[in-house]
Design an enzyme around this catalytic site. Structure first.
Site, PDB file in Angstrom:
ATOM      1  N   ASN A  76       0.876  -1.827   0.356  1.00 25.00           N
ATOM      2  CA  ASN A  76      -0.484   0.084  -0.030  1.00 25.00           C
ATOM      3  C   ASN A  76       0.708   1.149   0.148  1.00 25.00           C
ATOM      4  O   ASN A  76       1.082   2.054   1.056  1.00 25.00           O
ATOM      5  CB  ASN A  76      -0.982   0.180   1.169  1.00 25.00           C
ATOM      6  CG  ASN A  76      -2.335  -0.835   1.079  1.00 25.00           C
ATOM      7  OD1 ASN A  76      -3.063  -0.744  -0.037  1.00 25.00           O
ATOM      8  ND2 ASN A  76      -2.660  -1.794   2.196  1.00 25.00           N
TER       9      ASN A  76
ATOM     10  N   LYS B 297      -4.623   2.701   9.126  1.00 22.95           N
ATOM     11  CA  LYS B 297      -3.061   2.422   8.879  1.00 22.95           C
ATOM     12  C   LYS B 297      -3.012   3.759   7.874  1.00 22.95           C
ATOM     13  O   LYS B 297      -1.972   3.425   6.800  1.00 22.95           O
ATOM     14  CB  LYS B 297      -3.177   1.044   8.134  1.00 22.95           C
ATOM     15  CG  LYS B 297      -3.004   0.042   8.709  1.00 22.95           C
ATOM     16  CD  LYS B 297      -2.784  -1.367   8.103  1.00 22.95           C
ATOM     17  CE  LYS B 297      -1.343  -1.803   7.678  1.00 22.95           C
ATOM     18  NZ  LYS B 297      -0.933  -2.761   7.592  1.00 22.95           N
TER      19      LYS B 297
ATOM     20  N   GLU C   2     -13.726   2.173   1.165  1.00 18.07           N
ATOM     21  CA  GLU C   2     -13.790   1.609   2.439  1.00 18.07           C
ATOM     22  C   GLU C   2     -14.590   1.643   3.418  1.00 18.07           C
ATOM     23  O   GLU C   2     -15.021   1.690   4.138  1.00 18.07           O
ATOM     24  CB  GLU C   2     -12.749   0.028   2.066  1.00 18.07           C
ATOM     25  CG  GLU C   2     -12.485  -0.912   2.951  1.00 18.07           C
ATOM     26  CD  GLU C   2     -11.309  -1.083   2.842  1.00 18.07           C
ATOM     27  OE1 GLU C   2     -10.813  -1.455   2.379  1.00 18.07           O
ATOM     28  OE2 GLU C   2     -11.117  -1.351   4.084  1.00 18.07           O
TER      29      GLU C   2
ATOM     30  N   HIS D  96      -9.988   3.181  -3.626  1.00 19.67           N
ATOM     31  CA  HIS D  96     -10.876   2.153  -2.754  1.00 19.67           C
ATOM     32  C   HIS D  96     -10.864   1.670  -1.800  1.00 19.67           C
ATOM     33  O   HIS D  96     -11.791   1.867  -1.066  1.00 19.67           O
ATOM     34  CB  HIS D  96      -9.940   1.051  -3.180  1.00 19.67           C
ATOM     35  CG  HIS D  96     -10.696  -0.625  -2.596  1.00 19.67           C
ATOM     36  ND1 HIS D  96     -10.101  -0.786  -1.957  1.00 19.67           N
ATOM     37  CD2 HIS D  96     -10.965  -0.949  -3.519  1.00 19.67           C
ATOM     38  CE1 HIS D  96     -10.123  -1.713  -1.019  1.00 19.67           C
ATOM     39  NE2 HIS D  96     -11.204  -2.286  -2.466  1.00 19.67           N
TER      40      HIS D  96
ATOM     41  N   ARG E 251     -14.880  37.352   1.792  1.00 21.47           N
ATOM     42  CA  ARG E 251     -13.169  37.818   1.124  1.00 21.47           C
ATOM     43  C   ARG E 251     -13.501  38.475   0.869  1.00 21.47           C
ATOM     44  O   ARG E 251     -11.329  39.207   1.060  1.00 21.47           O
ATOM     45  CB  ARG E 251     -13.185  36.177   0.275  1.00 21.47           C
ATOM     46  CG  ARG E 251     -13.442  34.892   1.255  1.00 21.47           C
ATOM     47  CD  ARG E 251     -13.343  33.536   0.456  1.00 21.47           C
ATOM     48  NE  ARG E 251     -11.786  33.294  -0.153  1.00 21.47           N
ATOM     49  CZ  ARG E 251     -11.112  33.506  -1.148  1.00 21.47           C
ATOM     50  NH1 ARG E 251     -11.786  33.983  -2.579  1.00 21.47           N
ATOM     51  NH2 ARG E 251      -9.642  33.078  -1.543  1.00 21.47           N
TER      52      ARG E 251
END
Lengths: 469, 469
Positions: free
Chosen positions: B102, B260, B189, B185, B445
């Site tokens: 990963n 993670k 999840e 993905h 702004r």
């Protein structure tokens, strides 16, 4: 006579800061990459003042007393690096460089290390207050070399807004502490602005109120506990009549909010710190959604929703709206202060959160009466985990949480998005929930990734072969 | 005989992938930093198979046919860099390196450039499916050198899950396309898992249901349109009885979800792309909040809330809950696909979104029956801005949006946090709002920063001196 300090970059912020510093009795050297701006300043607002224009960087540096003190006010990013690359070889050991732009804190760390290698002192200086604040007194958030700060402390304290609890400037800590605090300031700013915009939308679509009528409401609110700069300017904005149409100007402004990146950085940094900042994140995503104007116009014809109008009396709804805004704004400060606490521990900033609150009390965009109880709560308990765990915020939560629930409910039942308000509600509701459903997440993670879990009834780390029923 | 491919790293994912590849008729060389794991594999599950253990990297490399194909399956981050540093000098021009961990996409870009400088081919390969998927067929998301992919296409297609629309693997695009898709993905999840956890909480606290009764509900839902892996494992989790207490195990699992980092990266990358991903962000913040267990226990005694129970019949609420879950899950896919579309344009990935949907149809964690209509919608209109703008999602929104509103309302009125659901509702409500209150933000702004604005009634860029009433 040599100048006490020099400012590089004569865009409006740099000009105004130079004029502000000069007005406090200092001689200020100024330099700009294009000569014209400096000439205009010298001929115009700086005429007759102790402003020393320079038309080359060597001349600029030569005009400064030693150790030299240089404040860089140029476009953050590559612009800053370009100016620093030119300045580094012109400076001598012990000179002080300050970056007063909205630098990303990681850039500040890198530049500080480079300056250090060259024997220079360096400060990353967050400055908030816009054009007006720069001229009349901004909040100043310096961090970096403490000895470098000592060289400019007097100048900065006098240049800063003189707040109710002292000058809105203090040395915040080493490294990129100053720019980190300014970044989170801006994250809070995004969230408060979004919360107020949601109030506007709810009053407009839910209650069919005119801008003038809304201005009255904001004016009322600005008398009380929530009183602050963003509320104040919102009232003024709502009252402003477009010369050409004779109608409130706000109605003609395109609803696509832009951003310069500090709210995004604040959210990204919160994620890196593992700090819970959903309201600030929601405000950033709201701006992103606002930019999809054409898509939204197309979707409005395709995706149905309820009628965007509230039932209930206006006065009842407005009273609830105040409570909802109050808790959403406190959520923004609470998330920001929490992020600062975690970042300080993680990054060695040694921040004093009560001092941060004090520096934000005047000059900056998020100045608000709320900062008095915030400062008090942080000063009373250095380990306070979240503002909502101290008075008066416990009492205010108790008093207003049903109002927040009702406003969010009204909005959702009317199809009006309220991401800042609903994320604040979910945030506090999660925080006050002893048992969240994250046990399901851990079980899922253990199921598909053998990531293990802990149990509530005994110590240890466990893994289950879930498929074996 | 030389091995067709080599796998470095014999933790469970590496082992299972090696065994999976071997089972498809290939000879696989394997290597692990510590000798014991390789020996255990060779003596154990790999015994009698075409698995060639190597006990040094030179021996491992020598065992591979040319051009060599090496799949690195080690801990992402420094672990990958360490292995690559050892592998680079052992490989020859034209060899192929694949990182199946990963990796953050920025790391993949850096490593790909380094490999390219050395004349090597490189693929960043996202692999999803957990331990089980690695062994029996994961979803494989390769990106990088297209010619490198050609060398392993046959192996990867046979190793991947054989989905309903073909093998769950395809070359996604150049650079870090594969790891970027895998990251998103995982963001999706996170959001789906959080949405299901919210259903659990609402059934538990709102409806006083037992895990067994919830399992029946999830089982029902898993028969229909929402059928998918995470629902399926949730049902199994809820049915799992703790051997020691005789009660559902899920009730004894500590409610602090870990992470993670891929959900965090996905959110940070969405912010960098200016992609609106509030539901994925909310899921990440929900995990962060869950980690504050002790604080939450303390806050539960201090910050009051309503009674966490619903009024209304269970069947009515459960029907609404399905609609709410449906739209929240579609929000997650919609945000993820939108982020991929923006990242592809920005980063040159040349992604085919229908192909991404097809690859996710089996093997991976977010596989779901929903990917059929998602793929179809994306294939039918390459310019589809958001899934909600295509059928069947327009009809489902129309059918379920009141259910989502009611569930979020019930939750907020009962003090139960539902960040994934409420952020999804706010997300779609903002998207289908032609006129958002961002005009107020732009006015603010312009007021404090002179950032200018556009008008709805004429072209141009405007600035107002707001103070001059």
């Amino acid at each position: 006579m040599k100048a006490d300090i020099g400012v590089v970059g004569m865009a409006v912020m740099g000009q105004n800061l130079a004029l502000n510093i000069e007005s406090k009795g200092y001689t200020v050297a100024v330099y700009n990459r294009t000569r014209e701006r400096t000439e205009e300043l010298a001929r115009g607002p700086a005429q007759g003042k102790r402003v020393v224009p320079a038309y080359s960087l060597p001349a600029f540096i030569a005009s400064l007393s030693r150790p030299r003190k240089v404040l860089v006010m140029v476009k953050a990013g590559a612009g800053t690096d370009a100016v620093l690359a030119e300045l580094f070889p012109l400076l001598e050991e012990g000179d002080l460089l300050m970056d007063g732009g909205n630098a990303h804190f990681a850039d500040t760390e890198r530049r500080l290390a480079e300056a250090e290698r060259r024997g220079l002192r360096y400060l990353g200086v967050g400055i908030s207050g816009g054009e007006y604040g720069a001229l009349h007194g901004p909040a100043i958030m310096p961090g970096g070399h403490r000895e470098g700060y000592a060289l400019v402390e007097e100048i900065l304290l006098r240049t800063a807004a003189q707040g109710p609890e002292g000058p809105c400037c203090t040395f915040l800590g080493p490294g990129s502490a100053g720019h980190y605090v300014k970044m989170v300031h801006n994250g809070i700013e995004y969230a408060i602005m979004q919360a107020i915009a949601e109030c506007y939308d709810l009053m407009k679509r839910g209650l069919s109120m005119t801008p003038e009528a809304m201005a009255e409401v904001f004016s009322d609110w600005n008398q009380g506990e929530l009183s602050g700069y963003i509320l104040e300017i919102t009232e003024k904005i709502l009252r402003y009549v477009d010369r050409e149409t004779g109608r409130p100007l706000v109605e003609f402004i395109l609803d696509t909010a832009q951003q310069k990146g500090t709210g995004k950085w604040s959210t990204q940094a919160a994620l890196d710190e593992g700090a819970c900042a959903p309201t600030i994140a929601a405000a950033v995503f709201a701006r992103i959604a606002s930019a999809l104007k054409e898509e939204r116009q197309a979707a409005a014809d395709v995706l149905p929703g309820p009628r965007a109008a509230f039932n209930g009396e206006r006065e009842v709804v407005l009273k609830e709206l105040f409570g909802a805004l109050y808790l959403t704004v406190v959520s923004a400060y609470a998330q920001g202060m929490r992020q600062l606490r975690q970042a300080s521990a993680e990054r060695g900033y040694t921040l004093s959160l009560p001092e941060v609150a004090r520096v934000w009390m005047d000059g900056c965009i998020i100045r608000s009466r709320l900062l008095f109880p915030i400062r008090k709560a942080l000063a009373a308990n250095a380990d306070l985990p979240l503002l909502f765990m101290a008075e008066p915020f416990i009492s205010r939560w108790t008093e207003h949480h049903e109002a927040l629930r009702n406003v969010v409910t009204r909005a959702h039942q009317a199809g009006i998005p309220v991401p800042a308000m609903s994320s604040s509600l979910d945030f506090v509701d999660a925080y006050r929930t002893a048992r969240l459903p994250a046990n399901v997440l851990q079980a899922q993670r253990d199921f598909f990734g053998a990531h293990t879990y802990q149990r509530v009834d005994r110590d240890g780390t466990f893994h289950t072969e879930w498929e074996m029923l």
